[in-house]
Design an enzyme around this catalytic site. Structure first.
Site, PDB file in Angstrom:
ATOM      1  N   ASN A   1       0.867  -1.182   0.000  1.00 47.48           N
ATOM      2  CA  ASN A   1       0.000   0.000   0.000  1.00 47.48           C
ATOM      3  C   ASN A   1       0.907   1.237   0.000  1.00 47.48           C
ATOM      4  O   ASN A   1       1.492   1.585   1.023  1.00 47.48           O
ATOM      5  CB  ASN A   1      -0.885  -0.040   1.261  1.00 47.48           C
ATOM      6  CG  ASN A   1      -1.817   1.145   1.351  1.00 47.48           C
ATOM      7  OD1 ASN A   1      -1.763   2.055   0.520  1.00 47.48           O
ATOM      8  ND2 ASN A   1      -2.671   1.141   2.356  1.00 47.48           N
TER       9      ASN A   1
ATOM     10  N   ARG B   1      -2.737  -2.128  -3.268  1.00 46.04           N
ATOM     11  CA  ARG B   1      -3.910  -1.295  -3.036  1.00 46.04           C
ATOM     12  C   ARG B   1      -3.888  -0.162  -4.062  1.00 46.04           C
ATOM     13  O   ARG B   1      -2.872   0.516  -4.219  1.00 46.04           O
ATOM     14  CB  ARG B   1      -3.867  -0.708  -1.630  1.00 46.04           C
ATOM     15  CG  ARG B   1      -5.028   0.224  -1.428  1.00 46.04           C
ATOM     16  CD  ARG B   1      -4.982   0.894  -0.094  1.00 46.04           C
ATOM     17  NE  ARG B   1      -6.135   1.742   0.054  1.00 46.04           N
ATOM     18  CZ  ARG B   1      -6.112   2.960   0.561  1.00 46.04           C
ATOM     19  NH1 ARG B   1      -4.975   3.479   0.977  1.00 46.04           N
ATOM     20  NH2 ARG B   1      -7.211   3.647   0.684  1.00 46.04           N
TER      21      ARG B   1
ATOM     22  N   HIS C   1     -13.240   3.193   0.408  1.00 41.67           N
ATOM     23  CA  HIS C   1     -13.251   2.181   1.476  1.00 41.67           C
ATOM     24  C   HIS C   1     -13.923   0.882   1.008  1.00 41.67           C
ATOM     25  O   HIS C   1     -14.378   0.095   1.833  1.00 41.67           O
ATOM     26  CB  HIS C   1     -14.023   2.673   2.724  1.00 41.67           C
ATOM     27  CG  HIS C   1     -13.369   3.808   3.456  1.00 41.67           C
ATOM     28  ND1 HIS C   1     -14.086   4.818   4.035  1.00 41.67           N
ATOM     29  CD2 HIS C   1     -12.067   4.078   3.712  1.00 41.67           C
ATOM     30  CE1 HIS C   1     -13.263   5.686   4.615  1.00 41.67           C
ATOM     31  NE2 HIS C   1     -12.034   5.248   4.425  1.00 41.67           N
TER      32      HIS C   1
ATOM     33  N   ARG D   1     -12.116  16.491   7.541  1.00 41.42           N
ATOM     34  CA  ARG D   1     -12.924  16.782   6.341  1.00 41.42           C
ATOM     35  C   ARG D   1     -14.353  17.140   6.722  1.00 41.42           C
ATOM     36  O   ARG D   1     -14.916  16.553   7.651  1.00 41.42           O
ATOM     37  CB  ARG D   1     -12.949  15.564   5.417  1.00 41.42           C
ATOM     38  CG  ARG D   1     -11.654  15.335   4.690  1.00 41.42           C
ATOM     39  CD  ARG D   1     -11.655  14.022   3.937  1.00 41.42           C
ATOM     40  NE  ARG D   1     -10.714  13.086   4.523  1.00 41.42           N
ATOM     41  CZ  ARG D   1     -10.616  11.803   4.212  1.00 41.42           C
ATOM     42  NH1 ARG D   1     -11.432  11.275   3.319  1.00 41.42           N
ATOM     43  NH2 ARG D   1      -9.728  11.035   4.780  1.00 41.42           N
TER      44      ARG D   1
ATOM     45  N   GLU E   1      -8.190  -4.838   5.495  1.00 39.08           N
ATOM     46  CA  GLU E   1      -8.095  -4.577   4.056  1.00 39.08           C
ATOM     47  C   GLU E   1      -6.951  -5.376   3.423  1.00 39.08           C
ATOM     48  O   GLU E   1      -7.070  -5.842   2.293  1.00 39.08           O
ATOM     49  CB  GLU E   1      -7.905  -3.076   3.818  1.00 39.08           C
ATOM     50  CG  GLU E   1      -9.198  -2.319   4.104  1.00 39.08           C
ATOM     51  CD  GLU E   1      -9.018  -0.824   4.317  1.00 39.08           C
ATOM     52  OE1 GLU E   1      -9.330  -0.069   3.414  1.00 39.08           O
ATOM     53  OE2 GLU E   1      -8.572  -0.435   5.406  1.00 39.08           O
TER      54      GLU E   1
END
Ligand code: AMP
Length: 396
Positions: free
Chosen positions: A7, A91, A180, A241, A383
């Site tokens: 990743n 990823r 996600h 955010r 993940e």
């Protein structure tokens, strides 16, 4: 068969080597500050001391070289040679409409990934650097790209289209993509197992609540709506955010003298839980301050819980019901109080939590009580394992 999962971020690289006969993690690690002063590699293998290597790493290729060396090192390595790595899973953040599933990487895939970079300028170029460096170092090993967006390619038109002029979709591919996806897919499969039911017969809502946060409505195993959009800025309130706001706020601020870039930074880096509380983007700090009576910290948390709860309501409407609600990621897996606050407003779904089960951590658990009409679960996301499973399936 060992699968290496990579990743890559712009200056970082996370890796895991998994033995896929048992799905056991053989080693994992993190390289930080690639290309800047203070590059460092931390390598871990179960039952061994952590190894920390501080030396200049100018490029991702140099960093990967050191990762490979750590994996085969006679003292702290876990394989004898790189030939024991059968496949590499990468990823990849944005697959646009080109990739609706994971894919074996070849030159054509690389070209398509480059084309998708416009939609994820911070992430896709870093993913590509990692892929290219790995292909140079392990030229004969099959590589697979696993996309954050792919799981959401099943969204119906009414969920993914923005009511803007249609030509913006045709010209610039402006639509909801969602992110996600690897996490939502993993936890939905694990939830079906935990419930002892077939995923194909379930209506699930997955709440991935971390520094970045998104919800996903999963009907019969397929994503039918999700809260992030064209970019990961949309939807819930997050660490820094803002999530969904009235879009007219942007020209309003520009008319007040902000540049578009300043508004972009404000919405991505200075808003959310940090912006409202004025304390931190880390939920632990904000929960601590709220417990000490800080009103803005409490407001930041209230907004977060309210948005998760009302988005759950929207997804119940989208699926005409819900069988299970899943909490995952940093806050979702660990914050007993946030789960209780969110579920406190779900009495209309017949949700009632078991306080003892809700206080457990670190394992897949049903946290609703026996009488709850909707099953509520905590499922630690993984993940890397999802990427390794897809990689194994395609590399075979
Ligand atoms: P992630 O992005 O999935 O790594 O999640 C990171 C977020 O999870 C941070 O804001 C952490 O504060 C939050 N988090 C982790 N552990 C806890 C905890 N025990 N209680 C509340 N929040 C937590």
């Amino acid at each position: 068969m060992n699968v290496l999962v990579i990743n890559c971020g712009s200056s970082s690289l996370k890796y895991q080597l998994l033995d896929m006969t048992t799905e056991e993690v053989l080693a994992k690690g993190l390289v930080e500050r690639i290309g800047i002063e203070g590059s460092v590699l931390v390598h871990e293998a179960p039952g061994q001391d952590k190894v920390k290597l501080e030396q200049p790493m100018k490029t991702h290729k140099e960093a990967l070289n050191l990762v490979m060396a750590a994996l085969v090192d006679p003292a702290h390595g876990v394989v004898k040679s790189l030939e024991e790595i059968s496949a590499v899973g990468h990823r990849a953040v944005h697959g646009a409409e080109t990739f609706s599933d994971s894919v074996v990487i070849d030159d054509a895939v690389i070209k398509s990934l480059e084309e998708c970079s416009e939609l994820a300028p911070l992430h896709n170029p870093a993913n590509l650097i990692g892929i290219n460096a790995c292909r140079e170092l392990l030229p004969n090993v099959p590589m697979v790209a696993v996309f954050d967006t792919a799981f959401h390619q099943t969204l119906p038109g009414e969920a993914f289209m923005y009511p803007l002029p249609y030509e913006l979709y045709e010209k610039f591919k402006i639509r909801k993509y969602g992110f996600h996806g690897t996490s939502h897919k993993f936890v939905s499969q694990a939830a079906a197992e935990l419930m002892g039911k077939k995923l194909e017969n379930l209506k699930l809502i997955s709440c991935h609540l971390g520094n970045g946060a998104s919800l996903c409505a999963i009907k019969n195993g397929k994503s039918v709506d999700t809260s992030m959009g064209l970019t990961p800025l949309a939807g819930l309130e997050m660490g820094t955010r803002c999530g969904d706001i009235d879009p007219a706020i942007i020209p309003f601020l520009v008319n007040k003298g902000y540049t578009v870039e300043e508004v972009d930074v404000l919405m991505n880096k200075k808003s959310g839980v940090l912006g409202v509380s004025g304390i931190s983007s880390d939920f632990r700090d904000v929960e601590g301050a709220a417990n000490n009576g800080n009103k803005r910290a409490q407001l930041a948390l209230d907004i977060f819980h309210y948005r998760v709860r009302t988005t759950i309501g929207a997804y119940v409407a989208a699926m005409d019901g819900v069988d299970g609600i899943i909490f995952t990621a940093g806050l979702g897996e660990n914050s007993t109080t946030s789960r209780a606050a969110i579920c406190g407003g779900l009495k209309y779904l017949g949700v009632s939590l078991d306080p003892v089960a809700n206080s457990k951590r670190g394992e897949a658990t049903i946290i609703s009580d026996k009488d709850s009409k909707t099953t509520v679960m905590v499922i630690p996301t993984n993940e890397e394992l999802m990427i390794a499973r897809d990689t194994l399936a395609l590399a075979k």
